[in-house]
Design a protein around this motif. Structure first.
Motif, mmCIF file in Angstrom:
data_model
loop_
_atom_site.group_PDB
_atom_site.id
_atom_site.type_symbol
_atom_site.label_atom_id
_atom_site.label_comp_id
_atom_site.label_asym_id
_atom_site.label_seq_id
_atom_site.Cartn_x
_atom_site.Cartn_y
_atom_site.Cartn_z
ATOM 1 N N SER A 419 0.960 -1.199 0.071
ATOM 2 C CA SER A 419 -0.019 0.079 0.083
ATOM 3 C C SER A 419 0.793 1.310 0.007
ATOM 4 O O SER A 419 0.823 1.991 0.932
ATOM 5 C CB SER A 419 -0.912 0.064 1.436
ATOM 6 N N ARG A 420 1.858 1.341 -0.903
ATOM 7 C CA ARG A 420 2.826 2.361 -1.199
ATOM 8 C C ARG A 420 2.270 3.857 -0.986
ATOM 9 O O ARG A 420 0.941 4.187 -1.010
ATOM 10 C CB ARG A 420 3.476 2.238 -2.525
ATOM 11 N N ASN A 421 3.072 4.646 -0.300
ATOM 12 C CA ASN A 421 2.746 6.052 -0.345
ATOM 13 C C ASN A 421 1.484 6.067 0.513
ATOM 14 O O ASN A 421 0.475 7.314 0.578
ATOM 15 C CB ASN A 421 2.345 6.793 -1.703
ATOM 16 N N ASP A 422 1.052 5.251 1.402
ATOM 17 C CA ASP A 422 -0.036 5.304 2.191
ATOM 18 C C ASP A 422 -1.427 5.485 1.386
ATOM 19 O O ASP A 422 -2.135 6.294 1.700
ATOM 20 C CB ASP A 422 -0.023 6.217 3.467
ATOM 21 N N CYS A 423 -1.306 4.722 0.423
ATOM 22 C CA CYS A 423 -2.494 5.108 -0.635
ATOM 23 C C CYS A 423 -3.744 4.524 -0.290
ATOM 24 O O CYS A 423 -4.763 4.472 -0.973
ATOM 25 C CB CYS A 423 -2.074 4.346 -1.886
ATOM 26 N N ASN A 424 -3.896 3.744 0.853
ATOM 27 C CA ASN A 424 -5.113 3.098 0.967
ATOM 28 C C ASN A 424 -5.835 2.347 0.016
ATOM 29 O O ASN A 424 -6.812 2.210 -0.294
ATOM 30 C CB ASN A 424 -6.229 4.253 1.517
ATOM 31 N N ALA A 425 -5.044 1.331 -0.513
ATOM 32 C CA ALA A 425 -5.219 0.471 -1.592
ATOM 33 C C ALA A 425 -4.292 -0.745 -1.329
ATOM 34 O O ALA A 425 -3.185 -0.653 -0.806
ATOM 35 C CB ALA A 425 -5.182 1.066 -2.737
ATOM 36 N N ILE A 426 -4.633 -1.671 -2.252
ATOM 37 C CA ILE A 426 -3.625 -2.974 -2.194
ATOM 38 C C ILE A 426 -3.144 -3.130 -3.576
ATOM 39 O O ILE A 426 -4.313 -2.980 -4.617
ATOM 40 C CB ILE A 426 -4.586 -4.314 -1.940
ATOM 41 N N ILE A 427 -1.927 -3.012 -3.732
ATOM 42 C CA ILE A 427 -1.371 -2.899 -4.996
ATOM 43 C C ILE A 427 -0.570 -4.159 -5.141
ATOM 44 O O ILE A 427 0.301 -4.448 -4.459
ATOM 45 C CB ILE A 427 -0.409 -1.568 -5.283
ATOM 46 N N ALA A 428 -0.637 -4.833 -6.576
ATOM 47 C CA ALA A 428 0.298 -6.090 -6.681
ATOM 48 C C ALA A 428 1.762 -5.402 -6.860
ATOM 49 O O ALA A 428 1.909 -4.756 -7.909
ATOM 50 C CB ALA A 428 -0.270 -6.818 -7.802
ATOM 51 N N THR A 429 2.664 -5.789 -6.048
ATOM 52 C CA THR A 429 3.921 -5.172 -6.065
ATOM 53 C C THR A 429 4.621 -5.279 -7.408
ATOM 54 O O THR A 429 5.248 -4.330 -8.077
ATOM 55 C CB THR A 429 4.974 -5.736 -4.953
ATOM 56 N N ASN A 430 4.784 -6.698 -7.954
ATOM 57 C CA ASN A 430 5.467 -6.883 -9.207
ATOM 58 C C ASN A 430 4.752 -6.338 -10.447
ATOM 59 O O ASN A 430 5.406 -5.926 -11.440
ATOM 60 C CB ASN A 430 5.549 -8.534 -9.447
ATOM 61 N N THR A 431 3.482 -6.266 -10.542
ATOM 62 C CA THR A 431 2.794 -5.565 -11.801
ATOM 63 C C THR A 431 2.483 -4.214 -11.685
ATOM 64 O O THR A 431 1.953 -3.506 -12.277
ATOM 65 C CB THR A 431 1.362 -6.479 -12.005
ATOM 66 N N ASN A 432 2.420 -3.709 -10.333
ATOM 67 C CA ASN A 432 1.850 -2.127 -10.176
ATOM 68 C C ASN A 432 0.339 -2.024 -10.657
ATOM 69 O O ASN A 432 0.005 -1.170 -11.003
ATOM 70 C CB ASN A 432 2.816 -1.227 -10.940
ATOM 71 N N GLU A 433 -0.224 -3.171 -10.364
ATOM 72 C CA GLU A 433 -1.815 -3.169 -10.438
ATOM 73 C C GLU A 433 -2.450 -2.978 -9.138
ATOM 74 O O GLU A 433 -2.133 -3.655 -8.055
ATOM 75 C CB GLU A 433 -2.332 -4.588 -11.226
ATOM 76 N N LEU A 434 -3.161 -1.947 -9.233
ATOM 77 C CA LEU A 434 -4.053 -1.598 -8.067
ATOM 78 C C LEU A 434 -5.391 -2.530 -8.037
ATOM 79 O O LEU A 434 -6.055 -2.478 -9.038
ATOM 80 C CB LEU A 434 -4.641 -0.255 -8.061
ATOM 81 N N VAL A 435 -5.327 -3.475 -6.868
ATOM 82 C CA VAL A 435 -6.174 -4.610 -6.793
ATOM 83 C C VAL A 435 -7.452 -4.415 -6.154
ATOM 84 O O VAL A 435 -8.564 -4.565 -6.682
ATOM 85 C CB VAL A 435 -5.564 -5.819 -5.982
ATOM 86 N N THR A 436 -7.267 -3.672 -4.990
ATOM 87 C CA THR A 436 -8.632 -3.137 -4.400
ATOM 88 C C THR A 436 -8.289 -1.857 -3.731
ATOM 89 O O THR A 436 -7.392 -1.405 -3.124
ATOM 90 C CB THR A 436 -8.869 -4.181 -3.090
ATOM 91 N N GLY A 437 -9.523 -1.084 -3.780
ATOM 92 C CA GLY A 437 -9.258 0.345 -3.198
ATOM 93 C C GLY A 437 -10.531 0.404 -2.176
ATOM 94 O O GLY A 437 -11.217 -0.523 -2.082
ATOM 95 N N CYS A 438 -10.662 1.675 -1.745
ATOM 96 C CA CYS A 438 -11.649 2.100 -0.895
ATOM 97 C C CYS A 438 -11.855 3.640 -1.091
ATOM 98 O O CYS A 438 -11.377 4.250 -1.951
ATOM 99 C CB CYS A 438 -11.154 1.894 0.556
ATOM 100 N N LYS A 439 -12.751 3.964 -0.130
ATOM 101 C CA LYS A 439 -13.091 5.466 -0.569
ATOM 102 C C LYS A 439 -12.281 6.445 -0.247
ATOM 103 O O LYS A 439 -12.397 7.841 -0.976
ATOM 104 C CB LYS A 439 -14.511 5.620 -0.023
ATOM 105 N N ASN A 440 -11.169 6.206 0.359
ATOM 106 C CA ASN A 440 -10.110 6.992 0.833
ATOM 107 C C ASN A 440 -8.738 6.730 -0.166
ATOM 108 O O ASN A 440 -7.848 7.327 0.343
ATOM 109 C CB ASN A 440 -9.965 7.128 2.192
ATOM 110 N N THR A 441 -8.772 6.002 -1.087
ATOM 111 C CA THR A 441 -7.854 5.607 -2.015
ATOM 112 C C THR A 441 -7.168 7.050 -2.669
ATOM 113 O O THR A 441 -8.051 7.663 -3.265
ATOM 114 C CB THR A 441 -8.129 4.540 -2.768
#
Length: 675
Positions: A419-441
């Motif tokens: 959840s790099r940069n305190d982004c409030n999301a789940i990011i797949a590290t190797n692909t840089n794909e945001l997998v899951t977010g929330c209302k404060n992402t």
């Protein structure tokens, strides 16, 4: 050794003190033994302890056997057909062999007897006048425990690991498994093949077709009856306790049904005795006892509590390792927190699908490795911070769709997600794909893809800035995000927009700007974005729209007029973007020869960040400022007029805050860390 054996046989023939036959004291259901009905044919036989006349042939396809035992769900035997080999084979609940014997150790020396020790998990052998052992998981690694005085002949080991032996000299006693020393208790005049009842701890023996009960403290024995079937007697060459068969395959304790797992020491919860009508609190125990057996509860079975609408709370024990598919799906009465214990490793697909009444936090144990597709889909009452543990290896599609988390944090030690940069999301590290977010992402500018369903159905999310790093937007990525308002800007980096990506984002009431690189837009991508007030495409070549009929990309869209780059009207009119009725496309195209290809950011700067006091917000024509904590609580709001706004965080608690800036150009949210 054979001379000593014949001495025992002669003693047995002369024995005349058999007691009157009586029913066995044991409550065990099954023993098993091997016997040769003819020199050329061997059979695996089973019999019921309560009826010695119920002998039945379970298999007649095994090789000649001199001894056998039961361990880890297998019959381990010494086959002496064309040499001595240690083999294993399996049998089913009705005692029929279901696997032909598999040679595990070939070319062994003659083995008098062998027995499984449940206490240490080893199989012990009496061979070459020595006591040896091996682990069933690694049978070729045989350990020597030393020589046995007078050569051991028959061996039995109970659940506690206490061993008893009859030597070839007719001595009965206890055997020290660590050093092979025999402590003689008494002499015995029968070469009885011995086995312990694993349920009751009683010691039994078989010889010349009769079953005996032995006293391990004195060596005394009593005949219980003859083993026969319809008057035909059987003379076993070896006797062993089929520990696995004596364990029930299914049983009920209290309100819950259980199924015994293959390891014979753990169980799967298969459901509630009241089925769909189960009510009240559901408490899964850590262990359960049945008929003298203690079982660890390790698995919640497939659809075990599916559609149990009237259960009101759930407590899972710290023994469960697997929650199988749809185990609690549609248990819509569960409330409170959903706590996944530290023991759980696997959460299979749809495990908690549509458990929408949970109204607290989702707490994932630190051992969770796999989260299946749809695992927590439609648990929209779950709020708070979602913490992803360090061991999580895979997260299936739609795992958290329609959940209402206010924040998401991935353990920094997780090698697969972040959840790099305190982004409030789940990011797949190797692909840089945001997998899951929330209302404060806040999508970081290192994300290259927004995954399928990443923000689908999220409520309370009023704006979203898609950075220039994003190249693809997946299917349903922002579908049903009804609370999104203002403009929607697809940056120039985006080439692909998936099916239903922004389906029914009805709150968008500003401008839709499609970047210059968009080359494909999937079916229904902007369908029912009914309040869009202006649409602009910066691409000089019209993007392909879904299927050959245009994929209903712009069906029920807010406006039938599209602004395109200078000189591109004809290209758009001759494409699937054109619909003369304006129902599924645009009936009018206008060109803007002053449109710029670059989409400028709304917020110029927010600094210092981190801060322990004032921050300075710079943006053109600021109209309103809102500040939220990660719980989604608004801690400040103010109208503004100008290009600079300052706010003092010194009276706020340390943590991460979200600053939403509204300007004449649009809305943007950025994150600030307060120390």
């Amino acid at each position: 050794m054979m001379k000593k054996y014949f001495y025992l046989v002669l003693l047995s023939l002369a024995f005349a003190g058999f007691a009157k036959a009586q029913g066995p004291a044991s409550t065990a259901n099954w023993f098993g033994y091997i016997l040769p009905p003819s020199p050329a044919e061997y059979q695996y036989i089973s019999f019921n302890m309560q009826d010695l006349g119920s002998v039945s042939v379970a298999s007649d396809v095994i090789s000649p056997v001199s001894t056998a035992t039961f361990a880890n769900g297998y019959v381990w035997s010494v086959n002496n057909d064309n040499g001595y080999h240690i083999c294993r084979s399996k049998f089913d609940e009705t005692h029929n062999l279901i696997e032909a014997p598999e040679v595990m150790i070939a070319g062994v020396s003659y083995i008098n007897d062998m027995a499984y020790n449940p206490a240490d998990g080893l199989i012990y052998l009496i061979t070459e006048e020595h006591l040896k052992s091996f682990n069933p998981a690694n049978p070729t690694n045989i350990q020597d425990h030393g020589a046995i005085a007078h050569d051991g002949f028959n061996l039995a080991i109970n659940m506690e690991g206490n061993a008893y032996m009859i030597s070839s000299w007719g001595e009965f006693g206890s055997l020290n498994l660590s050093n092979a020393q025999l402590t003689v208790i008494n002499s015995i005049d029968l070469p009885i093949k011995m086995a312990f009842d694993m349920l009751t701890g009683e010691l039994f023996g078989a010889h010349y077709g009769n079953l005996y009960q032995l006293n391990p403290n004195t060596g005394a024995y009593t005949v219980l009856g003859a083993l026969h079937d319809g008057g035909q007697g059987y003379d076993p060459t070896c006797l062993f306790m089929t520990y696995g068969s004596s364990v029930p395959s299914e049983f009920t304790v209290g309100d819950l049904n259980y199924r015994v797992n293959d390891d014979q020491v753990s169980v799967t919860v298969t459901g509630h005795v009241d089925g769909y009508n189960a009510q009240g609190a559901l408490v899964i125990p850590e262990s359960v006892s049945y008929e003298g057996h203690d079982f660890a509860v390790t698995t919640i079975g497939n659809a075990a509590f599916m559609y149990c609408f009237y259960l009101t709370s759930l407590t899972l024990p710290n023994s469960v390792t697997t929650i199988e598919e749809a185990a609690f799906a549609y248990c819509s009465g569960f409330t409170g927190d959903l706590v996944i214990p530290n023991s759980v490793i696997t959460i299979e697909p749809s495990a908690f699908h549509t458990c929408y009444a949970f109204n607290g936090d989702l707490i994932l144990g630190n051992s969770v490795a796999t989260i299946g597709a749809w695992a927590f889909n439609s648990c929209d009452g779950l709020t708070g911070i979602l913490n992803i543990p360090s061991n999580v290896e895979s997260i299936g599609e739609d795992a958290f769709v329609y959940c209402n988390f206010t924040g998401i944090v991935v353990d920094p030690e997780n090698p697969n997600y972040d959840s790099r940069n305190d982004c409030n999301a789940i990011i797949a590290t190797n692909t840089n794909e945001l997998v899951t977010g929330c209302k404060n992402t806040v999508i970081p500018n290192t994300v290259t893809a927004i995954g399928n369903n990443a923000f689908k159905g999220i409520t309370g999310m009023t704006s979203m800035n898609i950075p220039e790093s994003v190249e693809t937007i997946g299917n349903n990525a922002f579908a049903l995000c009804f609370d999104l308002t203002g403009d929607l800007v697809i940056p120039n980096s985006v080439t692909y927009i998936g099916e239903s990506a922004f389906f029914q984002c009805e709150g968008l009431d500003g401008k839709l700007i499609l970047g210059e690189s968009v080359s494909y837009i999937g079916d229904w991508a902007f369908r029912k974005c009914s309040h869009i007030s202006e649409a602009v495409s910066l691409a000089t070549t019209p993007a392909t729209l879904g299927n050959e009929l245009g994929g209903m990309v712009f069906a029920e869209f807010g406006i039938p007029v599209l602004t395109v780059p200078c000189g591109c009207i004809e290209a758009y009119q001759n494409s699937a973007w054109y619909d003369p009725f304006g129902l599924v496309g645009f009936y009018e195209f206008v060109e803007d020869c002053t449109a710029i290809a670059e989409v400028e950011p709304v917020v110029t700067a927010v600094y210092p960040n981190p801060t322990c006091g004032k921050v300075r917000i710079e943006a053109e024509n600021i109209q309103n400022i809102s500040i939220f904590n990660l719980l989604g609580e608004k801690v400040f709001e103010s109208s503004a007029n100008g290009d600079v706004f300052e706010y003092d965080f010194s009276h706020q608690n340390a943590g991460v805050y979200l600053i939403t800036v509204e300007t004449a150009k649009g809305v943007e949210t950025t994150r600030v860390t307060v120390r």
